[in-house]
Design an enzyme around this catalytic site. Structure first.
Site, short mmCIF file in Angstrom:
data_model
loop_
_atom_site.label_atom_id
_atom_site.label_comp_id
_atom_site.label_asym_id
_atom_site.label_seq_id
_atom_site.Cartn_x
_atom_site.Cartn_y
_atom_site.Cartn_z
N GLN A 87 94.73 19.76 -63.07
CA GLN A 87 95.04 18.76 -64.09
C GLN A 87 93.83 18.68 -65.03
OE1 GLN A 87 95.85 14.79 -62.59
NE2 GLN A 87 96.49 14.03 -64.61
N VAL A 89 93.37 17.13 -67.95
CA VAL A 89 93.07 15.81 -68.54
C VAL A 89 93.54 14.75 -67.55
CG1 VAL A 89 93.53 14.23 -70.45
CG2 VAL A 89 93.32 16.69 -70.90
N HIS A 93 100.45 13.53 -67.52
CA HIS A 93 101.19 14.23 -68.57
C HIS A 93 102.18 15.22 -67.96
CE1 HIS A 93 97.43 16.55 -67.92
NE2 HIS A 93 98.08 17.64 -68.29
N HIS A 95 104.40 18.56 -68.69
CA HIS A 95 104.53 19.73 -69.56
C HIS A 95 106.01 20.05 -69.74
CE1 HIS A 95 100.27 21.16 -69.07
NE2 HIS A 95 100.37 20.49 -67.94
#
Ligand SMILES: [Zn+2]
Length: 132
Positions: A87, A89, A93, A95
């Site tokens: 990961q 960041v 999130h 994708h």
């Protein structure tokens, strides 16, 4: 960094948003049109997402998935979340990657490509956003 995108302090090629989520292009896409969907709230991993937020978040992921596929005439898609390992960041999130049969994807996220220019990236963001 993603909180900066939510706040409008960090530039991004925005695809669309809701009251709770923001979608924008990954700047190092697996394939062009590769979009990230994040909650506006700073959460690190999927398990941090409250159950009450699941319909809003994954409902928007689903809408973005449809938009990516229809806008880019993809044969399918790859939708994934890395939690801590791989990961890059530390802000949750998802994708959404357009796929085409025989597209040469070797691993889930390798090799990566680049947009030729900001104009090209803007065009991809606009096409997916228009289909959202
Ligand atoms: Zn954050």
């Amino acid at each position: 960094m993603f909180c900066g995108i939510v706040a409008g302090e960090v530039p991004a090629f925005g695809v669309g948003s809701t009251d709770d989520c923001v979608a924008f292009l990954d700047t190092r896409p697996v394939f062009k049109g590769h979009t990230l969907v994040i909650p506006r709230q700073h959460l690190v991993v999927l398990s941090d997402l409250p159950a009450s937020a699941l319909p809003g978040y994954f409902g928007f992921v689903q809408a973005v998935d449809r938009a990516v596929q229809s806008a880019l005439e993809a044969g399918g898609s790859f939708v994934a979340i890395n939690n801590r390992v791989s990961q890059s960041v530390a802000h949750l999130h998802t994708h959404v990657v357009p796929r085409t049969k025989g597209d040469g994807l070797r691993g889930f996220f390798w090799p990566r490509t680049k947009y030729a220019s900001d104009d090209e990236a803007r065009d991809y963001a606009k096409r997916v956003g228009a289909a959202l």
